[in-house]
Design a protein around this motif. Sequence first.
Motif, PDB file in Angstrom:
ATOM      1  N   PHE A   1       0.801  -1.224   0.000  1.00 13.55           N
ATOM      2  CA  PHE A   1       0.000   0.000   0.000  1.00 13.55           C
ATOM      3  C   PHE A   1       0.840   1.283   0.000  1.00 13.55           C
ATOM      4  CE2 PHE A   1      -2.644  -3.263   2.155  1.00 13.55           C
ATOM      5  CZ  PHE A   1      -3.710  -3.291   1.273  1.00 13.55           C
ATOM      6  N   GLY A   2       2.133   1.179  -0.267  1.00 14.30           N
ATOM      7  CA  GLY A   2       3.009   2.346  -0.296  1.00 14.30           C
ATOM      8  C   GLY A   2       3.637   2.599   1.065  1.00 14.30           C
ATOM      9  N   PRO A   3       4.694   3.427   1.106  1.00 12.16           N
ATOM     10  CA  PRO A   3       5.460   3.625   2.347  1.00 12.16           C
ATOM     11  C   PRO A   3       4.730   4.462   3.402  1.00 12.16           C
ATOM     12  CG  PRO A   3       6.257   5.077   0.627  1.00 12.16           C
ATOM     13  CD  PRO A   3       5.222   4.189  -0.015  1.00 12.16           C
ATOM     14  N   ASN A   4       5.391   4.579   4.544  1.00 18.16           N
ATOM     15  CA  ASN A   4       4.973   5.416   5.677  1.00 18.16           C
ATOM     16  C   ASN A   4       3.914   4.793   6.578  1.00 18.16           C
ATOM     17  OD1 ASN A   4       6.797   7.465   4.942  1.00 18.16           O
ATOM     18  ND2 ASN A   4       5.320   8.228   3.440  1.00 18.16           N
ATOM     19  N   TRP A   5       3.885   3.475   6.668  1.00 19.26           N
ATOM     20  CA  TRP A   5       2.993   2.802   7.609  1.00 19.26           C
ATOM     21  C   TRP A   5       3.655   2.706   8.963  1.00 19.26           C
ATOM     22  CZ3 TRP A   5      -2.007   1.590   6.969  1.00 19.26           C
ATOM     23  CH2 TRP A   5      -2.512   1.695   5.664  1.00 19.26           C
ATOM     24  N   HIS A   6       2.859   2.796  10.004  1.00 18.72           N
ATOM     25  CA  HIS A   6       3.321   2.667  11.375  1.00 18.72           C
ATOM     26  C   HIS A   6       2.531   1.534  12.018  1.00 18.72           C
ATOM     27  CE1 HIS A   6       5.438   6.515  11.097  1.00 18.72           C
ATOM     28  NE2 HIS A   6       4.428   6.845  10.307  1.00 18.72           N
ATOM     29  N   VAL A   7       3.234   0.648  12.717  1.00 23.81           N
ATOM     30  CA  VAL A   7       2.589  -0.502  13.348  1.00 23.81           C
ATOM     31  C   VAL A   7       3.069  -0.586  14.796  1.00 23.81           C
ATOM     32  CG1 VAL A   7       2.259  -2.997  13.276  1.00 23.81           C
ATOM     33  CG2 VAL A   7       2.529  -1.723  11.136  1.00 23.81           C
ATOM     34  N   ILE A   8       2.121  -0.624  15.706  1.00 17.74           N
ATOM     35  CA  ILE A   8       2.431  -0.741  17.125  1.00 17.74           C
ATOM     36  C   ILE A   8       1.756  -2.007  17.632  1.00 17.74           C
ATOM     37  CG2 ILE A   8       2.188   0.329  19.388  1.00 17.74           C
ATOM     38  CD1 ILE A   8       1.955   3.032  17.785  1.00 17.74           C
ATOM     39  N   VAL A   9       2.557  -2.851  18.273  1.00 16.41           N
ATOM     40  CA  VAL A   9       2.072  -4.121  18.802  1.00 16.41           C
ATOM     41  C   VAL A   9       2.465  -4.189  20.274  1.00 16.41           C
ATOM     42  CG1 VAL A   9       2.258  -6.635  18.647  1.00 16.41           C
ATOM     43  CG2 VAL A   9       2.332  -5.267  16.557  1.00 16.41           C
TER      44      VAL A   9
END
Length: 116
Positions: A77-85
């Motif tokens: 889906f393109g860059p700049n994703w943030h994932v917090i787990v």
Amino acid sequence: LKLCRGAPHLGAPNTSVGVSPQGSPATMPEGKKVQTDTEENSEMLKDAFQQSSLAMNKFEDEKDISKHIKHHFDGKFGPNWHVIVGKGFATYATYEAKTHMFFCLPPLNILIYKMG
């Protein structure tokens, strides 16, 4: 899928959606909630459930789980994703419209959003 006990309220609408044990999209029983501003049956939301479940089965470390999900979302889906787990956290973030997903796959909360 459900909001884990103590999960932060992020102000996003609640949507009942989930994943079957085989990883295919499925409607969840009443009472199981997901906070998202994406479309209920969007490919993005389905991928979030599938990739999160896959990563949790493959990795034990929360950092590795989040890296796996981020790599998938950045690639698809393109860059700049943030994932917090994690098991317990609060958040206040600005994100692009239709990219916010927050849900629980016990015992972990997972927040995925795009910004930047």
